[in-house]
Motif scaffolding. Sequence first.
Motif, PDB file in Angstrom:
ATOM      1  N   VAL A 836       0.834  -1.196   0.000  1.00 32.32           N
ATOM      2  CA  VAL A 836       0.000   0.000   0.000  1.00 32.32           C
ATOM      3  C   VAL A 836       0.873   1.253   0.000  1.00 32.32           C
ATOM      4  CG1 VAL A 836      -1.813   1.257   1.215  1.00 32.32           C
ATOM      5  CG2 VAL A 836      -1.836  -1.241   1.183  1.00 32.32           C
ATOM      6  N   VAL A 837       1.972   1.210   0.760  1.00 29.94           N
ATOM      7  CA  VAL A 837       2.894   2.352   0.755  1.00 29.94           C
ATOM      8  C   VAL A 837       3.456   2.562  -0.645  1.00 29.94           C
ATOM      9  CG1 VAL A 837       5.065   3.255   1.656  1.00 29.94           C
ATOM     10  CG2 VAL A 837       3.503   2.045   3.183  1.00 29.94           C
ATOM     11  N   GLU A 838       3.833   1.459  -1.291  1.00 26.07           N
ATOM     12  CA  GLU A 838       4.372   1.584  -2.644  1.00 26.07           C
ATOM     13  C   GLU A 838       3.337   2.183  -3.584  1.00 26.07           C
ATOM     14  OE1 GLU A 838       6.980  -1.224  -5.557  1.00 26.07           O
ATOM     15  OE2 GLU A 838       5.034  -2.029  -4.956  1.00 26.07           O
ATOM     16  N   LEU A 839       2.099   1.722  -3.479  1.00 24.24           N
ATOM     17  CA  LEU A 839       1.044   2.251  -4.348  1.00 24.24           C
ATOM     18  C   LEU A 839       0.795   3.727  -4.042  1.00 24.24           C
ATOM     19  CD1 LEU A 839      -0.934   1.639  -6.578  1.00 24.24           C
ATOM     20  CD2 LEU A 839      -2.577   0.880  -4.855  1.00 24.24           C
ATOM     21  N   THR A 840       0.866   4.091  -2.772  1.00 25.15           N
ATOM     22  CA  THR A 840       0.719   5.497  -2.400  1.00 25.15           C
ATOM     23  C   THR A 840       1.816   6.340  -3.041  1.00 25.15           C
ATOM     24  OG1 THR A 840      -0.200   4.808  -0.270  1.00 25.15           O
ATOM     25  CG2 THR A 840       0.523   7.086  -0.446  1.00 25.15           C
ATOM     26  N   CYS A 841       3.031   5.825  -3.033  1.00 28.10           N
ATOM     27  CA  CYS A 841       4.146   6.539  -3.660  1.00 28.10           C
ATOM     28  C   CYS A 841       3.938   6.650  -5.172  1.00 28.10           C
ATOM     29  CB  CYS A 841       5.458   5.827  -3.373  1.00 28.10           C
ATOM     30  SG  CYS A 841       5.948   5.856  -1.641  1.00 28.10           S
ATOM     31  N   LEU A 842       3.454   5.575  -5.756  1.00 23.19           N
ATOM     32  CA  LEU A 842       3.201   5.603  -7.198  1.00 23.19           C
ATOM     33  C   LEU A 842       2.147   6.655  -7.545  1.00 23.19           C
ATOM     34  CD1 LEU A 842       3.207   1.769  -7.963  1.00 23.19           C
ATOM     35  CD2 LEU A 842       5.059   3.403  -8.349  1.00 23.19           C
ATOM     36  N   LEU A 843       1.166   6.801  -6.674  1.00 20.88           N
ATOM     37  CA  LEU A 843       0.161   7.833  -6.896  1.00 20.88           C
ATOM     38  C   LEU A 843       0.759   9.224  -6.729  1.00 20.88           C
ATOM     39  CD1 LEU A 843      -2.895   6.282  -5.015  1.00 20.88           C
ATOM     40  CD2 LEU A 843      -2.418   6.262  -7.467  1.00 20.88           C
ATOM     41  N   ALA A 844       1.662   9.358  -5.752  1.00 16.18           N
ATOM     42  CA  ALA A 844       2.314  10.653  -5.547  1.00 16.18           C
ATOM     43  C   ALA A 844       3.148  11.054  -6.756  1.00 16.18           C
ATOM     44  CB  ALA A 844       3.192  10.599  -4.297  1.00 16.18           C
ATOM     45  N   LEU A 845       3.614  10.064  -7.510  1.00 15.85           N
ATOM     46  CA  LEU A 845       4.381  10.350  -8.722  1.00 15.85           C
ATOM     47  C   LEU A 845       3.484  10.843  -9.865  1.00 15.85           C
ATOM     48  CD1 LEU A 845       6.742   7.248  -8.617  1.00 15.85           C
ATOM     49  CD2 LEU A 845       7.487   9.616  -8.499  1.00 15.85           C
ATOM     50  N   GLU A 846       2.179  10.726  -9.681  1.00 15.28           N
ATOM     51  CA  GLU A 846       1.196  11.143 -10.694  1.00 15.28           C
ATOM     52  C   GLU A 846       1.521  10.519 -12.050  1.00 15.28           C
ATOM     53  OE1 GLU A 846       0.373  15.308 -10.728  1.00 15.28           O
ATOM     54  OE2 GLU A 846       0.664  15.526  -8.570  1.00 15.28           O
ATOM     55  N   PRO A 847       1.542   9.167 -12.119  1.00 11.61           N
ATOM     56  CA  PRO A 847       1.958   8.494 -13.355  1.00 11.61           C
ATOM     57  C   PRO A 847       0.876   8.515 -14.424  1.00 11.61           C
ATOM     58  CG  PRO A 847       1.248   6.886 -11.758  1.00 11.61           C
ATOM     59  CD  PRO A 847       1.156   8.223 -11.067  1.00 11.61           C
ATOM     60  N   ARG A 848       1.295   8.372 -15.652  1.00 12.48           N
ATOM     61  CA  ARG A 848       0.368   8.172 -16.767  1.00 12.48           C
ATOM     62  C   ARG A 848       0.254   6.689 -17.094  1.00 12.48           C
ATOM     63  NH1 ARG A 848       2.146  12.250 -21.415  1.00 12.48           N
ATOM     64  NH2 ARG A 848       0.017  11.820 -22.121  1.00 12.48           N
TER      65      ARG A 848
END
Length: 952
Positions: A836-848
Amino acid sequence: MTAAQALALDVAGFDLGIDRLVIGVFTGLTYGLLAVGLVLVYRSSKFVNFAYGSIGAFGASVLGLLVVDWGAPYVLAFPVAIAVAAALAGGIEVGVIRRLAGRPSLIGMIATLGLSQFILIMALLVNSDGVSGFTFPEPPLLPSFTLGSTPVGPSYLAMLLLAPAVLVGLALFLRRSKHGLAIRAAADAAETAELEGIRAPRMASFAWAISGGIAALSAILVTPTTAGQSIDTLGPDLLLKGLAGAVIARMSSIPIAFAASIGIGVLEQVLLSNPDTRGLVPVVLGLVIVVALLRQPSLGRAEADRGGWRRVGAPPIPAAYTRVRSIRLSAVAVVAFSVVLAVALAYVVSNETASVLTSVAGFALVGLSVGLITGVAGQLSLGQFAYAGIAAAVSVHMMEWTGGWVVGVLAGVLAGAVVSALVGIPALRLRGLALAVSTLAFALATTAWVLRLDLFLGDGVAPGKPSWFGYPMELARDYYLFAILMLALGVFVSANLWRSGFGRSLQALRDNEDAARAFTVPRTLRKLQLYAVAGALAGLGGVVIGHGQTQLTVNSFPAAASIDVVALTVVGGLGLVIGPLIGALIIVGIPGAVALGIPGQAALALGWLLVVVLLPDGLGGVGMRLRDRWYDWLAARAGIDPAVARAHPDVTQRSPLHHGADIGGIFAVDEVDRASGPGAAPLLQVHGVGRRFGGVVAVDHVDLVVDPGEIVGVIGPNGAGKTTLFEIVAGFTRPDAGQVVFAGRDVTGASPEQRAVAGLVRSFQDAALFPTLTVRETVMLAGERTRPSRLWVCALGTPVPDRQRAARADELIERMGLAPFADRTISELSTGTRRVVELTCLLALEPRVLLLDEPSAGIAQSECEALGELLLDVRRDLGTAMVVIEHDLPLLSRLSDRMVAMNLGRVIAAGTPDEVRTHPDVVTSYLGSDLAAIERSGPSLTPVAPLPAGSP
């Protein structure tokens, strides 16, 4: 023509005559033995033993004692000295190296640095005459003769006779004997060897003992040929010469190491034949080593030390404590008292004591650079004091030329930064070994050649003193105040860098470089900045030391001092900004104030070695524990229960996956990314990419297309090439053929950082992230993509950017149900929570586009459904396209709009989930042999209608 003339051959000032080359071969044979010993240690312990040369010097010292002082026959003293060195090396492995198991390999190298200093001091205790080539005994019963104009003594003949014999004997021992085979087995596969009844630790001790005996043999043969060699430099010098051949041999092949070392010996003799290049031997050997490492990236890159590093910075205090007035005042009082005491000392101590305190301040500044480069970034530099020497020389000359001390200080600091960055360039793509060795070579070369140039110190210079509003600081007590001011400036900048986004980036690269790059951390830029800043801090320390002396010579900056600053930083605490100051007071202040003599120096060296082994956080860590007890007492007096205040949530509790997440409205999503359908341009296109590893085809001309907002599943058996495909798409592996196009742009040659900045972001199977960072710090690191940290802003300590990142991170943490874990380190979390932390970080990166590699790996089956819903929410609310590798087929079927199946590096099927799972080739290669995957998160694999692109 005489025989001497016939043997001589001069080319551009270099003697290439037969006599010179033969001497080179003789010494190369001995260096070959050194290289063989290093290979044995590296294969058994996976790091370089920096005490290796010193062990050899100790054995040579024992021989000198027995033969010269005690009158023992050489033939009896010779095996005794070798046996003593072998026992010493084996004892080091048992008593020190084993105790460091589980800690980063760099800590083991630092421990051997301490051992090196201690062993050299003990060698002087054993034999006060040292190991001077002028008096050292040579092998008896061997003749001397002249080859051309070059005298060839018994030592050279002993090299010729003994080196090949030892090599052959060692080869037979390793290949034919029971113990030799066991040593090789334990070195190659320790766990497998244990299953076969081979005790790997014991075999490692044998390997260390053999290497110690070889080191002593080499030192005994070489010492008579090195007239004037100091015992302080003999150990590092022998290490460097043996290391060159060992690295060329990939630290694995004994024959190649031996052969390469012969070439090293010849090269050394050629350089020594020209007066202008005699001091360049360490530089050339360092270049040889770095070039060899760059040609062997797998050797140059350090092994992953995830989880072994200590957390950087002082331990945080509980939030409840910040409301206690007495605790807040305690911190302020300690700082204020320290400043007042430091300034007051200038008015009560003698000039002699003030000079010692000035040296403490200078060494502490150089130690701050070590704390940054080693404590924060996890790399080892042995050249920091060399940078200090160069900076001091530049500052002195600039002050003399311009008459301004400010210009002189700035010029010295800039010189330290530039030289450090230049020396660090070869190690930009490597870690650990490359930087340590290149800086060791530079430190030796600086003492032997660079500082002796008239451009720097020559035969010595008289440095000018700074002046304050026209008042020259001639007295040592006045100059001490200047040193304190510079130290305060260095501590201020270092503290700001440690706790800033710059410091977090360095810690992330240290903990998990690949994940850091996937989080957009610019590896090359950050490392260059690291080397430059560390060099600037070392340069400032050199300026303080240089201008504080009446006569500045090359002896003011010995190569051994680079080891001393590593020592004082470790003793004070690698993870604390004030660690170097604590260590400098002990390692520099005590010997400066009290004449210790050789026994006292030995005790001091042994003391800091014990700190490395027994106190992972150094003496500063002890101070922090005392601070915590004091704060607990103050908190209890204020009515706060310390046990309750310091309590953390149970990390074994249910994963945040069960709590749900509200991610809607966090980001302003680009509507173009939500566009889907026949008219939408593909967001990611992979055309015919291929990759081979030797003769193995990992990926074979794979095509892949991902539309905006689409979820594409990738399945296949282990070894199908799925992860390698991800590595290629994310930029961590270069394809042998093909093209990767993202958002209409060819990114085939782009780095992982550049792709992540553009919005092409990947995850990793293990979700290890950064073990020493907290959840909040990890999410803040991910925020660097949209709000990158600037070095100068971090150095000045401007708080606004970090507060904005923290606020953004806290918002995401709260919405993802991670608030109870915000202040826990990643290493403390369960796998599901890390996901979940990793997914949170991925969201913070605002990926396409998200590349998710087995997101359900390691989490409970009951959590898979919640994970699937969370990923669908991400696609629905953020419009993020995904490519998902997953073995849980029910989960992947519910997620995917399309599926791609791979086997043996090729795509064997593509289409809807139903079409792919029923494809005959897929059933044959994958589904038919993996029933566990079919039913992992559901009783059966029922047909699932494909999800329209862009919908949940």
